[in-house]
Scaffold this active site. Structure first.
Site, mmCIF file in Angstrom:
data_model
loop_
_atom_site.group_PDB
_atom_site.id
_atom_site.type_symbol
_atom_site.label_atom_id
_atom_site.label_comp_id
_atom_site.label_asym_id
_atom_site.label_seq_id
_atom_site.Cartn_x
_atom_site.Cartn_y
_atom_site.Cartn_z
ATOM 1 N N ASN A 70 0.795 -1.247 -0.166
ATOM 2 C CA ASN A 70 0.128 0.175 -0.163
ATOM 3 C C ASN A 70 0.993 1.282 -0.005
ATOM 4 O O ASN A 70 2.144 1.075 0.124
ATOM 5 C CB ASN A 70 -0.998 0.096 1.188
ATOM 6 C CG ASN A 70 -0.127 -0.077 2.533
ATOM 7 O OD1 ASN A 70 0.504 1.005 2.974
ATOM 8 N ND2 ASN A 70 -0.495 -1.184 3.094
ATOM 9 N N TYR A 101 -7.917 -5.792 -1.960
ATOM 10 C CA TYR A 101 -8.167 -4.451 -2.948
ATOM 11 C C TYR A 101 -9.345 -5.017 -4.029
ATOM 12 O O TYR A 101 -9.873 -3.946 -4.690
ATOM 13 C CB TYR A 101 -7.149 -3.806 -3.828
ATOM 14 C CG TYR A 101 -5.985 -2.932 -2.833
ATOM 15 C CD1 TYR A 101 -6.446 -2.657 -1.287
ATOM 16 C CD2 TYR A 101 -4.990 -2.441 -3.324
ATOM 17 C CE1 TYR A 101 -5.633 -1.622 -0.653
ATOM 18 C CE2 TYR A 101 -4.261 -1.660 -2.319
ATOM 19 C CZ TYR A 101 -4.630 -1.284 -1.222
ATOM 20 O OH TYR A 101 -3.868 -0.291 -0.399
ATOM 21 N N GLY A 160 -6.686 -9.228 -4.099
ATOM 22 C CA GLY A 160 -7.237 -9.524 -2.530
ATOM 23 C C GLY A 160 -8.116 -8.498 -2.008
ATOM 24 O O GLY A 160 -9.104 -8.334 -2.204
ATOM 25 N N GLY A 198 -2.195 -9.626 3.653
ATOM 26 C CA GLY A 198 -1.839 -10.387 2.573
ATOM 27 C C GLY A 198 -0.420 -10.830 2.094
ATOM 28 O O GLY A 198 0.292 -10.882 2.952
ATOM 29 N N VAL A 199 -0.228 -10.671 0.776
ATOM 30 C CA VAL A 199 1.132 -10.630 0.290
ATOM 31 C C VAL A 199 1.965 -10.054 0.977
ATOM 32 O O VAL A 199 3.322 -10.387 1.275
ATOM 33 C CB VAL A 199 1.515 -10.508 -1.119
ATOM 34 C CG1 VAL A 199 2.671 -10.668 -1.616
ATOM 35 C CG2 VAL A 199 0.166 -11.083 -2.073
ATOM 36 N N ASP A 200 1.734 -8.567 1.214
ATOM 37 C CA ASP A 200 2.432 -7.684 1.788
ATOM 38 C C ASP A 200 3.017 -8.266 3.626
ATOM 39 O O ASP A 200 4.184 -8.055 3.617
ATOM 40 C CB ASP A 200 1.848 -6.383 2.192
ATOM 41 C CG ASP A 200 2.738 -5.263 2.397
ATOM 42 O OD1 ASP A 200 3.701 -5.396 2.477
ATOM 43 O OD2 ASP A 200 1.902 -4.146 2.592
HETATM 44 N N1 AR6 Z 1 1.711 -15.459 -1.992
HETATM 45 C C1 AR6 Z 1 1.016 -15.354 -3.078
HETATM 46 N N2 AR6 Z 1 0.058 -14.706 -3.358
HETATM 47 C C2 AR6 Z 1 -0.693 -14.372 -2.236
HETATM 48 C C3 AR6 Z 1 -0.054 -14.574 -0.875
HETATM 49 C C4 AR6 Z 1 1.270 -15.296 -0.864
HETATM 50 N N3 AR6 Z 1 1.945 -15.241 0.257
HETATM 51 N N4 AR6 Z 1 -0.588 -14.042 0.236
HETATM 52 C C5 AR6 Z 1 -1.865 -13.428 -0.678
HETATM 53 N N5 AR6 Z 1 -2.037 -13.814 -1.984
HETATM 54 P P1 AR6 Z 1 -3.406 -9.091 -1.387
HETATM 55 P P2 AR6 Z 1 -3.957 -6.513 -2.933
HETATM 56 C C6 AR6 Z 1 -2.614 -13.304 -2.993
HETATM 57 O O1 AR6 Z 1 -4.440 -8.724 -0.798
HETATM 58 O O2 AR6 Z 1 -5.387 -6.956 -3.119
HETATM 59 C C7 AR6 Z 1 -2.242 -5.717 2.222
HETATM 60 O O3 AR6 Z 1 -2.788 -5.294 3.313
HETATM 61 C C8 AR6 Z 1 -4.296 -13.178 -2.670
HETATM 62 O O4 AR6 Z 1 -5.062 -14.237 -2.500
HETATM 63 O O5 AR6 Z 1 -2.265 -9.336 -0.747
HETATM 64 O O6 AR6 Z 1 -3.016 -5.726 -3.798
HETATM 65 C C9 AR6 Z 1 -1.397 -4.120 1.497
HETATM 66 O O7 AR6 Z 1 -0.672 -3.694 2.538
HETATM 67 C C10 AR6 Z 1 -4.517 -12.277 -3.836
HETATM 68 O O8 AR6 Z 1 -4.796 -13.213 -4.841
HETATM 69 O O9 AR6 Z 1 -3.087 -7.591 -2.079
HETATM 70 C C11 AR6 Z 1 -2.465 -3.423 0.846
HETATM 71 O O10 AR6 Z 1 -2.974 -2.752 1.953
HETATM 72 C C12 AR6 Z 1 -3.228 -11.432 -4.246
HETATM 73 O O11 AR6 Z 1 -2.201 -12.335 -3.479
HETATM 74 C C13 AR6 Z 1 -3.517 -4.402 0.621
HETATM 75 O O12 AR6 Z 1 -3.390 -5.496 1.311
HETATM 76 C C14 AR6 Z 1 -3.303 -10.183 -3.716
HETATM 77 O O13 AR6 Z 1 -3.898 -10.077 -2.546
HETATM 78 C C15 AR6 Z 1 -3.255 -4.598 -0.870
HETATM 79 O O14 AR6 Z 1 -4.338 -5.534 -1.376
#
Ligand code: AR6
Length: 182
Positions: free
Chosen positions: A31, A133, A131, A39-41
């Site tokens: 973010n 977002y 995810g 999530g990934v972050d």
């Molecule tokens: N490896 C691969 N993919 C993943 C993993 C992982 N370890 N964990 C989740 N995913 P998101 P966004 C998938 O929410 O939507 C955070 O709080 C997940 O299933 O990580 O861009 C940041 O700080 C989904 O398909 O990212 C921001 O505030 C995809 O990765 C916000 O979330 C993206 O999900 C960003 O949201």
């Protein structure tokens, strides 16, 4: 050289290791604060250790005082991850009323530019914005695959391999369908 190879991998991006970690970059769906989240972050900061956050704080104190805008990307060290760089990008929050797909496309383009600038040969992407977002997976996959194809199709593709690392069957199937469709 040959054009960039696009690959798919099912699993956790923090455990995804390229053959040569010294030239590998992992993209973080961050973010604008760059100071962590879920999530990934969250997974990247947990697995990579405190050096990534330290570097993010330094960026916030120097070149990115207002944070990283949606659609942009910046590189840090990868700490203990099996890669040399983490490239942090900020996806747009999905909106039904406002088409933000150009901002999502920009995440992929800018991440690839940063990868090329630092000298990465391989780049692993999660499904940015799909995810927390809220971006619908099939459309997130369409923008991701289309943009990466377009950005790496030129004379100088920059990186050798781009891998989409997808968590879960639904995401994997969406990206697989998109890659097969063309
Ligand atoms: N490896 C691969 N993919 C993943 C993993 C992982 N370890 N964990 C989740 N995913 P998101 P966004 C998938 O929410 O939507 C955070 O709080 C997940 O299933 O990580 O861009 C940041 O700080 C989904 O398909 O990212 C921001 O505030 C995809 O990765 C916000 O979330 C993206 O999900 C960003 O949201």
């Amino acid at each position: 050289m040959d054009s960039t190879r696009l690959e798919l991998h099912r699993g956790d991006i923090t455990r995804f290791a390229e053959h040569d970690a010294a030239t590998a970059a992992i993209v973080n769906a961050a973010n604008s604060s760059l100071l962590g989240g879920g999530g990934v972050d969250g997974a990247i900061h947990r697995a990579g250790g405190p050096s990534i956050l330290e570097e993010c704080r330094r960026l916030r104190a120097t070149t990115l005082r207002a944070g990283l805008p949606a659609g942009d990307a910046v590189a840090t060290t990868a700490g203990r991850l099996p890669a040399r760089w983490v490239i942090h990008t900020v996806g747009p929050v999905y909106s039904r009323d406002d088409d933000r797909s150009e901002t999502l496309a920009s995440c992929y383009r800018r991440s690839l530019e940063v990868a090329r600038d630092v000298g990465a040969r391989t780049v692993a992407f999660p499904a940015v914005s799909a995810g927390v977002y809220g971006w619908p997976l099939r459309d997130a996959a369409r923008v991701a695959v289309h943009t990466v194809r377009e950005a790496t199709g030129a004379d100088d593709p920059g990186v050798d391999v781009v891998t989409f690392v997808l968590f879960g069957d639904e995401a994997f199937e969406a990206f697989a369908a998109e890659l097969d469709a063309h």
